[in-house]
Motif scaffolding. Sequence first.
Motif, PDB file in Angstrom:
ATOM      1  N   ALA A   1      19.101 -10.629  -7.470  1.00  0.00           N
ATOM      2  CA  ALA A   1      19.918  -9.631  -8.180  1.00  0.00           C
ATOM      3  C   ALA A   1      19.115  -8.917  -9.257  1.00  0.00           C
ATOM      4  CB  ALA A   1      21.167 -10.271  -8.787  1.00  0.00           C
ATOM      5  N   SER A   2      17.819  -8.786  -9.036  1.00  0.00           N
ATOM      6  CA  SER A   2      16.949  -8.116 -10.004  1.00  0.00           C
ATOM      7  C   SER A   2      16.840  -6.637  -9.658  1.00  0.00           C
ATOM      8  CB  SER A   2      15.555  -8.758  -9.992  1.00  0.00           C
ATOM      9  OG  SER A   2      14.633  -7.978 -10.720  1.00  0.00           O
ATOM     10  N   LYS A   3      17.251  -5.792 -10.590  1.00  0.00           N
ATOM     11  CA  LYS A   3      17.151  -4.353 -10.349  1.00  0.00           C
ATOM     12  C   LYS A   3      15.696  -3.895 -10.353  1.00  0.00           C
ATOM     13  CE  LYS A   3      20.277  -4.273 -13.564  1.00  0.00           C
ATOM     14  NZ  LYS A   3      21.260  -3.951 -14.607  1.00  0.00           N
ATOM     15  N   THR A   4      14.877  -4.502 -11.201  1.00  0.00           N
ATOM     16  CA  THR A   4      13.446  -4.198 -11.191  1.00  0.00           C
ATOM     17  C   THR A   4      12.835  -4.583  -9.852  1.00  0.00           C
ATOM     18  OG1 THR A   4      13.308  -4.589 -13.575  1.00  0.00           O
ATOM     19  CG2 THR A   4      11.250  -4.618 -12.344  1.00  0.00           C
ATOM     20  N   GLY A   5      13.213  -5.753  -9.344  1.00  0.00           N
ATOM     21  CA  GLY A   5      12.699  -6.193  -8.059  1.00  0.00           C
ATOM     22  C   GLY A   5      13.162  -5.301  -6.925  1.00  0.00           C
ATOM     23  N   ALA A   6      14.417  -4.853  -6.974  1.00  0.00           N
ATOM     24  CA  ALA A   6      14.945  -3.982  -5.926  1.00  0.00           C
ATOM     25  C   ALA A   6      14.201  -2.654  -5.891  1.00  0.00           C
ATOM     26  CB  ALA A   6      16.441  -3.750  -6.145  1.00  0.00           C
ATOM     27  N   ILE A   7      13.909  -2.093  -7.065  1.00  0.00           N
ATOM     28  CA  ILE A   7      13.167  -0.840  -7.127  1.00  0.00           C
ATOM     29  C   ILE A   7      11.749  -1.037  -6.586  1.00  0.00           C
ATOM     30  CG2 ILE A   7      12.177   0.878  -8.684  1.00  0.00           C
ATOM     31  CD1 ILE A   7      14.611   0.441 -10.502  1.00  0.00           C
ATOM     32  N   ALA A   8      11.096  -2.134  -6.985  1.00  0.00           N
ATOM     33  CA  ALA A   8       9.742  -2.415  -6.502  1.00  0.00           C
ATOM     34  C   ALA A   8       9.727  -2.601  -4.982  1.00  0.00           C
ATOM     35  CB  ALA A   8       9.188  -3.667  -7.186  1.00  0.00           C
ATOM     36  N   LEU A   9      10.738  -3.287  -4.457  1.00  0.00           N
ATOM     37  CA  LEU A   9      10.823  -3.504  -3.010  1.00  0.00           C
ATOM     38  C   LEU A   9      11.022  -2.184  -2.279  1.00  0.00           C
ATOM     39  CD1 LEU A   9      11.024  -5.345  -0.548  1.00  0.00           C
ATOM     40  CD2 LEU A   9      13.464  -5.633  -1.049  1.00  0.00           C
ATOM     41  N   ALA A  10      11.901  -1.320  -2.797  1.00  0.00           N
ATOM     42  CA  ALA A  10      12.143  -0.031  -2.154  1.00  0.00           C
ATOM     43  C   ALA A  10      10.881   0.817  -2.122  1.00  0.00           C
ATOM     44  CB  ALA A  10      13.265   0.707  -2.891  1.00  0.00           C
ATOM     45  N   LEU A  11      10.160   0.852  -3.231  1.00  0.00           N
ATOM     46  CA  LEU A  11       8.915   1.619  -3.273  1.00  0.00           C
ATOM     47  C   LEU A  11       7.868   1.032  -2.340  1.00  0.00           C
ATOM     48  CD1 LEU A  11       8.617   2.355  -7.107  1.00  0.00           C
ATOM     49  CD2 LEU A  11       9.338   3.913  -5.296  1.00  0.00           C
ATOM     50  N   LEU A  12       7.823  -0.294  -2.234  1.00  0.00           N
ATOM     51  CA  LEU A  12       6.868  -0.933  -1.332  1.00  0.00           C
ATOM     52  C   LEU A  12       7.178  -0.595   0.123  1.00  0.00           C
ATOM     53  CD1 LEU A  12       4.535  -2.877  -0.727  1.00  0.00           C
ATOM     54  CD2 LEU A  12       6.182  -4.767  -0.842  1.00  0.00           C
ATOM     55  N   VAL A  13       8.463  -0.585   0.473  1.00  0.00           N
ATOM     56  CA  VAL A  13       8.853  -0.251   1.846  1.00  0.00           C
ATOM     57  C   VAL A  13       8.424   1.179   2.183  1.00  0.00           C
ATOM     58  CG1 VAL A  13      10.834   0.165   3.359  1.00  0.00           C
ATOM     59  CG2 VAL A  13      10.761  -1.888   1.940  1.00  0.00           C
ATOM     60  N   VAL A  14       8.681   2.117   1.264  1.00  0.00           N
ATOM     61  CA  VAL A  14       8.279   3.504   1.497  1.00  0.00           C
ATOM     62  C   VAL A  14       6.759   3.612   1.570  1.00  0.00           C
ATOM     63  CG1 VAL A  14       8.354   5.843   0.564  1.00  0.00           C
ATOM     64  CG2 VAL A  14      10.368   4.379   0.395  1.00  0.00           C
ATOM     65  N   TRP A  15       6.089   2.921   0.666  1.00  0.00           N
ATOM     66  CA  TRP A  15       4.618   2.929   0.621  1.00  0.00           C
ATOM     67  C   TRP A  15       4.034   2.477   1.954  1.00  0.00           C
ATOM     68  CZ3 TRP A  15       1.046   3.880  -3.426  1.00  0.00           C
ATOM     69  CH2 TRP A  15      -0.241   3.396  -3.227  1.00  0.00           C
ATOM     70  N   ARG A  16       4.584   1.379   2.486  1.00  0.00           N
ATOM     71  CA  ARG A  16       4.082   0.841   3.753  1.00  0.00           C
ATOM     72  C   ARG A  16       4.466   1.728   4.926  1.00  0.00           C
ATOM     73  NH1 ARG A  16       0.515  -0.600   6.518  1.00  0.00           N
ATOM     74  NH2 ARG A  16       0.381  -2.586   7.624  1.00  0.00           N
ATOM     75  N   ALA A  17       5.696   2.275   4.892  1.00  0.00           N
ATOM     76  CA  ALA A  17       6.149   3.124   5.987  1.00  0.00           C
ATOM     77  C   ALA A  17       5.303   4.386   6.109  1.00  0.00           C
ATOM     78  CB  ALA A  17       7.613   3.490   5.786  1.00  0.00           C
ATOM     79  N   LEU A  18       4.809   4.878   4.986  1.00  0.00           N
ATOM     80  CA  LEU A  18       3.983   6.083   5.007  1.00  0.00           C
ATOM     81  C   LEU A  18       2.524   5.782   5.341  1.00  0.00           C
ATOM     82  CD1 LEU A  18       5.436   7.964   1.904  1.00  0.00           C
ATOM     83  CD2 LEU A  18       5.819   8.451   4.322  1.00  0.00           C
ATOM     84  N   GLY A  19       2.208   4.519   5.560  1.00  0.00           N
ATOM     85  CA  GLY A  19       0.851   4.164   5.981  1.00  0.00           C
ATOM     86  C   GLY A  19      -0.185   4.243   4.889  1.00  0.00           C
ATOM     87  N   LEU A  20       0.238   4.074   3.640  1.00  0.00           N
ATOM     88  CA  LEU A  20      -0.715   4.127   2.531  1.00  0.00           C
ATOM     89  C   LEU A  20      -1.505   2.828   2.430  1.00  0.00           C
ATOM     90  CD1 LEU A  20       1.596   5.724  -0.161  1.00  0.00           C
ATOM     91  CD2 LEU A  20      -0.134   6.865   1.206  1.00  0.00           C
ATOM     92  N   ARG A  21      -2.673   2.944   1.820  1.00  0.00           N
ATOM     93  CA  ARG A  21      -3.518   1.807   1.484  1.00  0.00           C
ATOM     94  C   ARG A  21      -4.004   1.081   2.743  1.00  0.00           C
ATOM     95  NH1 ARG A  21      -4.746  -0.030  -3.506  1.00  0.00           N
ATOM     96  NH2 ARG A  21      -4.129   2.091  -3.895  1.00  0.00           N
ATOM     97  N   THR A  22      -4.973   1.683   3.413  1.00  0.00           N
ATOM     98  CA  THR A  22      -5.584   1.068   4.581  1.00  0.00           C
ATOM     99  C   THR A  22      -7.037   0.790   4.283  1.00  0.00           C
ATOM    100  OG1 THR A  22      -6.324   3.125   5.614  1.00  0.00           O
ATOM    101  CG2 THR A  22      -4.055   2.425   6.051  1.00  0.00           C
ATOM    102  N   SER A  23      -7.698   0.106   5.207  1.00  0.00           N
ATOM    103  CA  SER A  23      -9.120  -0.205   5.041  1.00  0.00           C
ATOM    104  C   SER A  23      -9.992   0.746   5.841  1.00  0.00           C
ATOM    105  CB  SER A  23      -9.395  -1.642   5.509  1.00  0.00           C
ATOM    106  OG  SER A  23      -9.010  -1.795   6.867  1.00  0.00           O
ATOM    107  N   LEU A  24      -9.420   1.875   6.267  1.00  0.00           N
ATOM    108  CA  LEU A  24     -10.174   2.830   7.071  1.00  0.00           C
ATOM    109  C   LEU A  24     -11.074   3.666   6.184  1.00  0.00           C
ATOM    110  CD1 LEU A  24      -7.319   4.006   9.467  1.00  0.00           C
ATOM    111  CD2 LEU A  24      -9.003   2.190   9.830  1.00  0.00           C
ATOM    112  N   GLY A  25     -11.836   4.530   6.811  1.00  0.00           N
ATOM    113  CA  GLY A  25     -12.777   5.367   6.074  1.00  0.00           C
ATOM    114  C   GLY A  25     -12.078   6.295   5.110  1.00  0.00           C
ATOM    115  N   ASP A  26     -12.799   6.704   4.093  1.00  0.00           N
ATOM    116  CA  ASP A  26     -12.220   7.525   3.037  1.00  0.00           C
ATOM    117  C   ASP A  26     -12.670   8.973   3.207  1.00  0.00           C
ATOM    118  OD1 ASP A  26     -12.280   7.486  -0.598  1.00  0.00           O
ATOM    119  OD2 ASP A  26     -10.831   8.275   0.825  1.00  0.00           O
TER     120      ASP A  26
END
Length: 467
Positions: A231-256
């Motif tokens: 029931a943590s609102k801070t945790g819920a916001i962090a989780l939502a941002l993480l889901v979007v972050w991962r869904a958009l394919g950010l932060r990979t180990s591929l070439g820059d």
Amino acid sequence: MSTADPMQYLRAQAPAAPSEPVHGQRIPLLHREPFDVLVTACVVALGLALNHSSVLFGLNLSLADPVVAALIAILALGRKLWVPVAPLAFFLVLSIQMLCVTVLLVPRWTSIPITTSDTVQDVTKLAVSFLCLVLGVQVVRMGHARLALRAFVAGATVVAGIAVIAQVIPLPGTGTLYYGGFRLRGLTNDPNNYAVMTCAAIALLWYDRGIRIWMNVIASTILISGVLLSASKTGAIALALLVVWRALGLRTSLGDDTESRTRRILAAVSMLGIGAMVVLVAPSTGLGGTLAELVSGVPALERLSTLLVSFDTAIAGDGSGRSAAWAIAVALILFSPLLGVGVGTYLPVAQELTGNPVLAHNTFLQIMAEWGLPMALIFLTWAIRATLMRPSHPPLRALWATSSTASIVLLVSSVGLSLNNSRLFWFLLGITVATHMVSATRQHVDPTPAAPPQHRFQPFPTAGDRR
């Protein structure tokens, strides 16, 4: 303690064959020495223990603390401990500055008596934080980073799994896992800390490409359930941002390359835009109210639904009080912007200046108030740079993508929590920084990136290593 060549662990003999036949049988070629077995066991124990924190006798303690002390002692006695010079110098200067402010200046600025116990306690916290950073660097050099991170994720999954089962089948002794009877706090003393630590575990899980898909799905479901049960609102916001972050394919180990860099920038802007739309638009559509009615029977989810009904109320009300705590922190920063208010004196100074002794509930404001702006900005610039910039050595990028993403989760959550004494935060930062340290040394030793690496370090498996 040694400040010798950080590549001493990474240079090893030529890699041997996977196994050799002996009398018609195949036996493992790797025979570990007792010292290596002991270190490995301590690394696993450290990863598991990072899931725990508790306040005992007024002290913020963790099961990780004795493991940290034991591992540091074992490595030092085995002459295998390497301490990075720059962080060591920074923490020594910071400690001296804060002690001088506490002992010499704060008594002159205020009428606050110096409490030796509070000063010693906060100095100890600072020392433990530094040691966790050192061990983060150390596990990368020893090739045990993946082991430590997986141990942490496994521990987090077990704790969340017990809580999920307890929702259906009453289990004896599980009442201690909850705060207020319904908010899951796990093995920590605060549901908010538990939630963001679990979000960090989810990030580590999602970026570990060596985990089988079915295991990833099951563990993710359990961990996400743990975040919601907190029931943590801070945790819920962090989780939502993480889901979007991962869904958009950010932060990979591929070439820059330029194309991927542009894609990441656009994705980041999109992520922020989606988050802003949800926060600003959802309350006016009535969808938040409908959701609140649907989850009204579950106290933990009902508390989270206020994020979509009234974001301002969710942040400032219902016991959160973030805005008031931030205002107090800003007052302390303005009171002593250059040198800070010292160590162990934050709450007494806040009491004298504002009449409300409350922590900042914001890591950035907390360290700015305690350390002073110059030292805080130096540290934050260094930490954020290591977190956002890819290491130059390609084999380390997968590990960097994993640890830095979890670090970003904690940094984002730091806006609503004081995580400056979090063992997990410093350990992840040490791993992230180490990928750059090892990369720089690796470039100096072997400037030919095309040559196959001849060292013991095994980062997270590449796509070709999947089974």
